[in-house]
Design a protein around this motif. Structure first.
Motif, PDB file in Angstrom:
ATOM      1  N   GLU A 283     -11.407  -2.480  -3.152  1.00  0.00           N
ATOM      2  CA  GLU A 283     -10.411  -2.651  -2.086  1.00  0.00           C
ATOM      3  C   GLU A 283      -9.660  -1.321  -1.959  1.00  0.00           C
ATOM      4  OE1 GLU A 283      -9.406  -5.021  -0.011  1.00  0.00           O
ATOM      5  OE2 GLU A 283      -9.968  -6.991  -0.803  1.00  0.00           O
TER       6      GLU A 283
ATOM      7  N   ASP B  31     -10.176  -1.466   4.804  1.00  0.00           N
ATOM      8  CA  ASP B  31     -10.144  -2.810   4.205  1.00  0.00           C
ATOM      9  C   ASP B  31     -11.266  -3.650   4.782  1.00  0.00           C
ATOM     10  OD1 ASP B  31      -9.484  -5.120   2.941  1.00  0.00           O
ATOM     11  OD2 ASP B  31      -7.618  -5.448   4.024  1.00  0.00           O
ATOM     12  N   MET B  32     -12.476  -3.620   4.073  1.00  0.00           N
ATOM     13  CA  MET B  32     -12.798  -2.700   3.021  1.00  0.00           C
ATOM     14  C   MET B  32     -14.236  -2.217   3.153  1.00  0.00           C
ATOM     15  SD  MET B  32     -13.266  -5.241  -0.305  1.00  0.00           S
ATOM     16  CE  MET B  32     -14.214  -4.047  -1.243  1.00  0.00           C
TER      17      MET B  32
ATOM     18  N   GLU C 111     -12.604 -13.316   2.576  1.00  0.00           N
ATOM     19  CA  GLU C 111     -11.472 -12.880   1.739  1.00  0.00           C
ATOM     20  C   GLU C 111     -10.164 -12.888   2.512  1.00  0.00           C
ATOM     21  OE1 GLU C 111      -8.591 -10.278  -0.303  1.00  0.00           O
ATOM     22  OE2 GLU C 111      -9.396 -10.035   1.711  1.00  0.00           O
ATOM     23  N   GLU C 112     -10.247 -12.508   3.787  1.00  0.00           N
ATOM     24  CA  GLU C 112      -9.010 -12.388   4.572  1.00  0.00           C
ATOM     25  C   GLU C 112      -8.412 -13.743   4.926  1.00  0.00           C
ATOM     26  OE1 GLU C 112      -7.543  -9.738   4.731  1.00  0.00           O
ATOM     27  OE2 GLU C 112      -8.918  -8.051   4.818  1.00  0.00           O
TER      28      GLU C 112
ATOM     29  N   HIS D  43     -15.669  -7.763   0.198  1.00  0.00           N
ATOM     30  CA  HIS D  43     -15.646  -8.688   1.336  1.00  0.00           C
ATOM     31  C   HIS D  43     -16.022  -7.902   2.589  1.00  0.00           C
ATOM     32  CE1 HIS D  43     -11.785  -7.488   3.278  1.00  0.00           C
ATOM     33  NE2 HIS D  43     -11.325  -7.280   2.048  1.00  0.00           N
TER      34      HIS D  43
HETATM   35 ZN   LIG Z   1      -9.464  -6.398   1.618  1.00  0.00          ZN
END
Ligand SMILES: [Zn+2]
Length: 413
Positions: free
Chosen positions: A199, A141-142, A174-175, A112
């Motif tokens: 990740e 991240d990431m 993703e977050e 991501h």
């Molecule tokens: Zn992540």
């Protein structure tokens, strides 16, 4: 592709894959890796800023083409208000130097590119080296995982090590739950030999267990009234929703690994007004899929307790999102972890997979029973925190491990 019978217990199993040379390649090119990392960390990509996400994705695509050449195939999916999904594929190479292009032979790297950091963070917090620490928004991240993936393949190519084709899937939400990313990830994983999610690692260890999540938003609609003059004309949403909270919390089951947290509670407009509305946000973490179902159903079944239930002016609204399923070891992921253990031994490292509370996109792949390895990315601390950093000394071994997996899948499909 290869008919040689193999057993993973063979002591020379990594013999064909030069792990120390792969590590040395990354170490030798560390300055380039760091420069690439700077480029994509400085291209800010907050999950909710579509313009920045688009611009950041372009920076990443340009970098990927510079490092690996034009992809053999490329597809971009519109993410709507969320970040787009970019799907890039490069061929692998067999022992005779020929190209491997089959989709089902591919190793999928799911990265991501969105971060939790708002626009402008980079101005006060550029990518900065402090001894062995490299700190910057999203470096752990990431964004490192993207650079790591590109350089893993570069190392394999430059050292002439046969390797599986790479499919790099870049997702931008993703977050915030992977609404746009999830279908693309599930489809690509189903077509691939192995899915890697670089990740952040758990202090250098991959992650084989992650909790699943349920999100719930509860709202009570009531009737406002003056708290002094005519409170009887009101129906307090705050009083009613507060009465539901004990029932929410009672859904927890710590012995089963299920936690329930009412993270926020907002309601009312002023001290002297009977509250017309109240809302709360609930976060649930589970280690078992059955628990996810139980708690989701329990949340949907919540009702206002008496005396509020008897008041027709009060209405409870419940929205439940059973977001990510829990990730637990499956036969497919255990076999994949065996690969990591063998390859890490070639770097003199022992693997002890970790269990963590946070979820990732690997949860989706694992729930389908497909082979997936998570937490193969940077070694560092502080994801989502102002001390977010990676350890520079761990860049080379982590990159070598990823490269080793691409080689291992080609050698032992
Ligand atoms: Zn992540």
């Amino acid at each position: 592709m290869e008919s040689t019978p193999t057993t993973s217990a063979r002591p020379d199993a990594v013999a064909g894959i030069p792990m120390p040379a792969l590590r040395n390649h990354a170490a030798t090119h560390q300055e380039h890796l760091l420069e690439d990392l700077r480029r994509i960390v400085h291209a800010e990509t907050p999950s909710h800023d579509k313009a920045l996400l688009d611009a950041g994705l372009e920076v990443i695509r340009t970098l990927a083409v510079e490092r690996l050449g034009e992809p053999q195939a490329e597809a971009r999916t519109d993410g709507g208000v969320h970040g787009d999904v970019l799907d890039l594929r490069w061929p692998g190479r067999d022992v005779d130097g020929g190209e491997i292009t089959e989709l089902e032979s591919s190793v999928l790297s799911v990265c991501h590119y969105d971060t939790v950091w708002p626009a402008g963070t980079i101005t006060g917090w550029p990518l900065t080296a402090e001894g062995d620490r490299l700190t910057g928004p999203g470096v752990l991240d990431m964004k490192f995982g993207i650079v790591q993936t590109l350089w893993a393949v570069r190392a394999l190519r430059e050292l002439g090590v046969p390797h599986a084709p790479l499919r790099l899937l870049l997702t931008g939400d993703e977050e915030i739950g992977s609404t746009a990313g999830r279908p693309a990830i599930e489809a690509a994983a189903a077509q691939s030999a192995l899915t890697l999610v670089p990740e952040p690692s758990a202090a250098g260890q991959p992650k084989d267990r992650r909790k699943g999540m349920v999100f719930a938003d509860l709202t009570v609609h009531g009737v406002q009234a003056h708290a002094g003059l005519e409170p009887e004309k009101g129906a307090s949403a705050v009083h009613a929703l507060a009465a539901v909270v004990p029932d929410i919390v009672a859904l927890a089951s710590p012995d089963d690994g299920t936690t329930v947290t009412v993270g926020t509670f907002h309601g009312g407009t002023s001290r002297n007004v009977v509250a017309g509305q109240a809302t709360c946000q609930v976060d649930v973490r589970v280690t078992e899929a059955a628990e996810q179902d139980r708690v989701a159903e329990g949340l949907r079944a919540l009702r206002l307790p008496q005396p509020h239930a008897a008041d027709p002016r009060l209405r409870l609204e419940i929205a439940v999102d059973a977001n990510r399923p829990p990730m637990n070891p499956t036969p497919a992921s255990r076999a994949a972890m065996d690969r990591v253990e063998r390859l890490a031994a070639g770097l003199g490292r022992r693997i002890t997979p970790a269990a963590v509370g946070g979820a990732s996109d690997a949860n989706f792949v694992s729930a389908l029973g497909l082979p997936v390895l998570d937490g193969l990315g940077a070694v560092g601390e502080g994801p989502h925190a102002v001390h977010e950093h990676i350890l520079v000394s761990e860049i080379a071994p982590q990159t070598a491990l990823l490269a080793g997996l691409l080689a291992d899948v080609a050698a032992r499909p």
